[in-house]
Design a protein around this motif. Structure first.
Motif, PDB file in Angstrom:
ATOM      1  N   ASP A   1       0.807  -1.218   0.000  1.00  0.00           N
ATOM      2  CA  ASP A   1       0.000   0.000   0.000  1.00  0.00           C
ATOM      3  C   ASP A   1       0.842   1.271   0.000  1.00  0.00           C
ATOM      4  O   ASP A   1       0.445   2.280  -0.586  1.00  0.00           O
ATOM      5  N   ARG A   2       1.991   1.243   0.650  1.00  0.00           N
ATOM      6  CA  ARG A   2       2.757   2.486   0.765  1.00  0.00           C
ATOM      7  C   ARG A   2       3.296   2.968  -0.581  1.00  0.00           C
ATOM      8  O   ARG A   2       3.699   4.123  -0.715  1.00  0.00           O
ATOM      9  N   TYR A   3       3.320   2.080  -1.593  1.00  0.00           N
ATOM     10  CA  TYR A   3       3.745   2.489  -2.925  1.00  0.00           C
ATOM     11  C   TYR A   3       2.556   2.854  -3.831  1.00  0.00           C
ATOM     12  O   TYR A   3       2.770   3.296  -4.959  1.00  0.00           O
ATOM     13  N   LYS A   4       1.373   2.644  -3.321  1.00  0.00           N
ATOM     14  CA  LYS A   4       0.195   2.881  -4.162  1.00  0.00           C
ATOM     15  C   LYS A   4      -0.627   4.063  -3.691  1.00  0.00           C
ATOM     16  O   LYS A   4      -1.338   4.676  -4.498  1.00  0.00           O
ATOM     17  N   ARG A   5      -0.530   4.383  -2.384  1.00  0.00           N
ATOM     18  CA  ARG A   5      -1.437   5.380  -1.830  1.00  0.00           C
ATOM     19  C   ARG A   5      -0.815   6.778  -1.848  1.00  0.00           C
ATOM     20  O   ARG A   5       0.360   6.958  -2.125  1.00  0.00           O
ATOM     21  N   SER A   6      -1.643   7.730  -1.484  1.00  0.00           N
ATOM     22  CA  SER A   6      -1.211   9.119  -1.462  1.00  0.00           C
ATOM     23  C   SER A   6      -0.417   9.420  -0.194  1.00  0.00           C
ATOM     24  O   SER A   6      -0.407   8.645   0.772  1.00  0.00           O
ATOM     25  N   LEU A   7       0.265  10.586  -0.191  1.00  0.00           N
ATOM     26  CA  LEU A   7       1.026  11.024   0.970  1.00  0.00           C
ATOM     27  C   LEU A   7       0.101  11.233   2.174  1.00  0.00           C
ATOM     28  O   LEU A   7       0.446  10.891   3.312  1.00  0.00           O
ATOM     29  N   TYR A   8      -1.060  11.776   1.933  1.00  0.00           N
ATOM     30  CA  TYR A   8      -2.017  11.972   3.019  1.00  0.00           C
ATOM     31  C   TYR A   8      -2.392  10.639   3.647  1.00  0.00           C
ATOM     32  O   TYR A   8      -2.510  10.524   4.867  1.00  0.00           O
ATOM     33  N   TRP A   9      -2.562   9.621   2.820  1.00  0.00           N
ATOM     34  CA  TRP A   9      -2.943   8.306   3.350  1.00  0.00           C
ATOM     35  C   TRP A   9      -1.817   7.742   4.223  1.00  0.00           C
ATOM     36  O   TRP A   9      -2.070   7.186   5.292  1.00  0.00           O
ATOM     37  N   LEU A  10      -0.566   7.891   3.774  1.00  0.00           N
ATOM     38  CA  LEU A  10       0.548   7.345   4.529  1.00  0.00           C
ATOM     39  C   LEU A  10       0.698   8.045   5.880  1.00  0.00           C
ATOM     40  O   LEU A  10       0.941   7.413   6.923  1.00  0.00           O
ATOM     41  N   VAL A  11       0.568   9.391   5.880  1.00  0.00           N
ATOM     42  CA  VAL A  11       0.710  10.134   7.138  1.00  0.00           C
ATOM     43  C   VAL A  11      -0.401   9.774   8.107  1.00  0.00           C
ATOM     44  O   VAL A  11      -0.178   9.517   9.303  1.00  0.00           O
ATOM     45  N   SER A  12      -1.620   9.762   7.618  1.00  0.00           N
ATOM     46  CA  SER A  12      -2.741   9.433   8.502  1.00  0.00           C
ATOM     47  C   SER A  12      -2.662   8.001   8.989  1.00  0.00           C
ATOM     48  O   SER A  12      -3.043   7.694  10.124  1.00  0.00           O
ATOM     49  N   LYS A  13      -2.150   7.104   8.143  1.00  0.00           N
ATOM     50  CA  LYS A  13      -2.015   5.713   8.554  1.00  0.00           C
ATOM     51  C   LYS A  13      -0.988   5.568   9.668  1.00  0.00           C
ATOM     52  O   LYS A  13      -1.166   4.791  10.617  1.00  0.00           O
TER      53      LYS A  13
END
Length: 587
Positions: free
Chosen positions: A503-515
């Protein structure tokens, strides 16, 4: 190929295509990020922000001389432009169109107004033929008009039904005026052509001269009791033709032009016309008869050759033969007074087509110069073997007695050929006009028993093949299947990427930070974010600043002594207590 899609559905299709290609491009960037990491992951996030962010990042890369990110940004920007080009290119090949579906059959019944005179005609059936329109299109338009089908549905397309036919007679004899002026041609039927019906022909001095097989000249000295009431005017030539097959009744038609024109008129005096009719014989044979006439005038015999050849060319056999009659005075030298008429016919018969150049010489009161007006006539006849009545029409007329008689001269339709008009002159499509009668009788023969005119009942029956008209779009088949294939391939590639790439290569920066900030169940770590209410100064439901008076004897439990919900780490609890004590000391 035709796509029966609405505007909304078509745009939904392109939206799906756009989403498929966009997700495939994002999947490609995910694989690149997974392989190279670092700047590749950042470029993927920049692409998600849009064109403006990509352009800004490209500018900064150029300024700082970062070559690897520069090439990666250029490739990403190019891929985004290709995505837009696919959508725009696909729409470029699509044009609005209409299609057909749900074929069926229908019979239209219409009441026709009959004009009764020396002949009988359908008064409303007069149609113009534009210069660039074919006879077939004009006839089809006539049979699809509200005159033939007054209750036509606007959502259907009507095509008159046609049927095959067999020719019953393929050769005609020709007869001029009466039985004594006869041109044999080994025919099985006889075609009659008459001089103007207002002329009293001198049968004693009339004669026909056969020049070759199927070619003859007829000379008919005549006299008329009908003259123009206006000096300097002469009447056009009406045409009466008929066909007799075996011992059946005649099938006749007439092209009646009740028009006077100035004797000084030159060339074509009125737009050429084509009249056509169809007769059902008692023995079952059907006769289709059509006559086309091109009328022109010559002020004097010296101008005949130049005027006639300017219209018909200098290779026309009948025009050349008539020129001889003009030069030797046959047409003009035997006129005694203004009531005398000299009629000369140059006749040719080929198969079932008869051609006649009819010229009339006349003089005006007190004039010594004879005027000439002519009608170049092309008549075609098609006699077909008996065919059964259309079954759908037969159901409608089963309780009616259709008229088996047809009028002495019947006209189902009159076509007027329009010229191409320029600033200085006008011209006619003569090649089309010369072929008009042949096309018309073939069209009528193909219609056969699918178009029936009940002359006594003033009713027309037409059997149609109908289809529903569907609005949609035309698109080249290769383009459509290429878009579908691209959509499927992009979807499969995206699905594979979703399954195999983290997922970390597919999602947006916002998604990674919130995750990373969100609590994770069962890993022993507290959440990194807690809710805080600035109004009540509560941190995760607990006050971090006491609201009681310090002199109050009642002691409140210190905030650092309150347990933090969800925290099992003593270091975190201790740090939290220290922060709270520091806040109290500041107060």
């Amino acid at each position: 190929m035709f796509l029966p899609l609405s505007f909304f559905t078509l745009n939904l299709f392109f939206l799906t295509l756009e989403i498929s290609v966009a997700t495939a491009l994002a999947a490609v960037l995910a694989h690149i990020s997974r392989r190279y990491g670092g700047y590749a992951q950042s470029i993927r996030w920049i692409k998600q922000a849009g064109y403006w962010e990509m352009i800004v990042a490209l500018y900064l890369s150029v300024r700082k001389g970062a070559r690897r990110p520069l090439w990666a940004l250029l490739a990403t920007l190019f891929g985004s432009i290709v995505l837009t080009g696919i959508i725009i290119g696909g729409k470029f090949y699509i044009t609005p169109s209409t299609g057909e579906r749900s074929p069926s059959r229908e019979v239209a019944t219409s009441t026709q107004f009959l004009a009764l005179n020396a002949w009988t005609s359908l008064a409303a059936w007069s149609f113009p033929v534009p210069y660039d329109t074919s006879i077939e299109d004009t006839l089809a338009r006539a049979l699809n008009s509200t005159k033939a089908n007054p209750r036509a549905s606007p959502t259907k397309r009507y095509q008159p039904r046609v049927s095959d036919y067999e020719v019953a007679c393929d050769r005609l004899n020709i007869r001029v005026f009466n039985g004594s002026l006869f041109l044999p041609n080994d025919g099985c039927a006889t075609f009659d052509i008459y001089p103007p019906i207002s002329f009293n022909v001198n049968t004693t001095t009339s004669y026909i001269l056969q020049t070759s097989k199927g070619r003859a000249k007829a000379v008919l000295p005549s006299r008329t009791e009908v003259n123009s009431t206006t000096t300097g005017m002469v009447s056009d030539i009406p045409l009466f033709t008929r066909v007799k097959y075996e011992d059946q009744y005649y099938c006749s038609t007439i092209d009646m032009i009740s028009r006077f024109f100035n004797v000084n008129s030159v060339a074509v005096t009125v737009s050429p016309t084509t009249v056509l009719t169809k007769c059902q014989l008692l023995s079952g044979q059907m006769v289709s008869l059509s006559t086309t006439a091109i009328r022109f005038a010559v002020p004097n015999r010296q101008m005949f050759h130049s005027i006639a050849t300017s219209i018909f060319g200098d290779q026309d056999e009948l025009v050349s033969a008539m020129h001889e009659s003009v030069n030797n005075g046959t047409l003009t030298d035997f006129l005694v007074d203004e009531l005398e008429r000299m009629v000369v016919m140059e006749v040719k018969i080929v198969g079932t087509q008869a051609m006649a150049l009819i010229c009339v010489g006349s003089k005006q009161p007190g004039s010594v110069v004879a005027q000439i007006n002519c009608a170049y006539t092309i008549a075609n006849t098609l006699i077909t073997k008996p065919r059964p009545l259309n079954p759908d029409i037969a159901l409608i007329v089963s309780n009616k007695n259709l008229s088996t008689d047809f009028p002495i001269a019947g006209v189902m339709m009159t076509l007027t050929h329009l010229p191409l008009v320029s600033e200085s002159t006008s011209s006619y499509a003569l090649s089309k006009i010369f072929n008009a009668s042949a096309v018309a009788v073939t069209y009528l023969a193909n219609l056969g028993q699918n178009v029936i005119m009940d002359w006594d009942g003033s009713t027309m029956y037409i059997a149609y093949d109908t289809v529903d008209i569907v609005e949609g779009y035309d698109v080249p088949g290769s383009v459509f299947f290429l878009m579908c294939a691209a959509m499927i391939v992009c979807f499969l590639f995206w699905a594979a990427t979703e399954c195999w790439v983290e997922d970390r290569y597919k999602r947006s920066l916002y998604w990674l930070v919130s995750k990373s900030l969100a609590p994770t169940e069962g890993n022993g770590h507290p959440p990194l974010l807690y809710p805080f209410d600035p109004e009540t100064l509560e941190f995760d439901g607990r006050r971090i600043i006491s609201t009681k008076d310090l002199r109050d004897s009642e002691k409140e439990t210190a905030v650092y002594e309150q347990s933090i919900h969800g925290s099992q780490d003593p270091l975190v609890a201790e740090a939290f207590a220290i922060n709270c004590n520091h806040s109290l000391q500041l107060q």
